[in-house]
Design a protein around this motif. Structure first.
Motif, mmCIF file in Angstrom:
data_model
loop_
_atom_site.group_PDB
_atom_site.id
_atom_site.type_symbol
_atom_site.label_atom_id
_atom_site.label_comp_id
_atom_site.label_asym_id
_atom_site.label_seq_id
_atom_site.Cartn_x
_atom_site.Cartn_y
_atom_site.Cartn_z
ATOM 1 N N ARG A 33 0.860 -1.185 0.000
ATOM 2 C CA ARG A 33 0.000 0.000 0.000
ATOM 3 C C ARG A 33 0.900 1.240 0.000
ATOM 4 N NH1 ARG A 33 -5.279 -0.190 1.994
ATOM 5 N NH2 ARG A 33 -4.908 1.721 3.162
ATOM 6 N N ARG A 66 -1.189 -0.734 -4.204
ATOM 7 C CA ARG A 66 -0.565 -0.397 -5.485
ATOM 8 C C ARG A 66 0.034 -1.608 -6.184
ATOM 9 N NH1 ARG A 66 -2.904 4.442 -6.215
ATOM 10 N NH2 ARG A 66 -2.401 5.838 -4.515
ATOM 11 N N GLN A 80 -1.326 -1.678 -9.741
ATOM 12 C CA GLN A 80 -2.419 -0.716 -9.890
ATOM 13 C C GLN A 80 -2.051 0.128 -11.080
ATOM 14 O OE1 GLN A 80 -5.081 -0.158 -7.723
ATOM 15 N NE2 GLN A 80 -5.874 1.634 -8.741
#
Length: 160
Positions: free
Chosen positions: A134, A140, A152
């Motif tokens: 994260r 992500r 992501q």
């Protein structure tokens, strides 16, 4: 000791709190352990000046505070310094390790700042056998158990 040494150890009772102190030749307290009637235990020292500073506290709930501003430690171990870096040093002759073991749930390393306690995170999800990252409070990247990496990207997000 030859009888000229005036250093001493004393145990006193102050309002139900017990204090074990070490006094130097100047008769000033150079350190003490204070056991509060409430169950709190403090370890203080201060050197030649005789000014004691709390270095470690064991709170009544078992939480341990090390450093300053830890009079009410908010986790099992709370380490704080008012200036400079706060470093926890792990050293071994072979392989130093920090192990996070979850009996259920997830194993998490969080990165925080003054306004958020988990803006960054490395999280191993045991139930799904994947590792997620994260950044800025959003996932992500994910590394799945089959070795595939998901990123992501734009608005597409992550898929299972």
């Amino acid at each position: 000791m030859d009888g000229t040494d005036t250093r001493e150890v004393s145990i006193s009772n102050e309002s139900g709190d017990f204090i074990a102190s070490v006094h130097g030749t100047d008769n000033a307290s150079h350190g003490h352990i204070k056991m509060f009637e409430s169950g709190i235990i403090d370890f203080n020292n201060g050197g030649a000046s005789g000014s004691n500073v709390n270095r470690l506290r064991i709170a009544t709930d078992g939480n341990i505070g090390i450093g300053n501003r830890t009079s009410s430690p908010d986790n099992l171990l709370h380490v704080h310094t008012s200036s400079g870096d706060s470093v926890i040093h792990v050293e071994a002759a072979a392989d130093p390790k920090i192990r996070l073991r979850a009996h259920s749930g997830e194993s998490i390393v969080q990165f925080a700042d003054a306004s958020s306690s988990n803006v960054g995170e490395i999280n191993y999800v045991h139930s799904g056998d994947y590792l997620k990252f994260r950044v800025n409070a959003s996932e992500r990247m994910r590394i799945r158990s089959d070795g595939h990496v998901q990123l992501q990207h734009g608005l597409t997000g992550l898929s299972g």
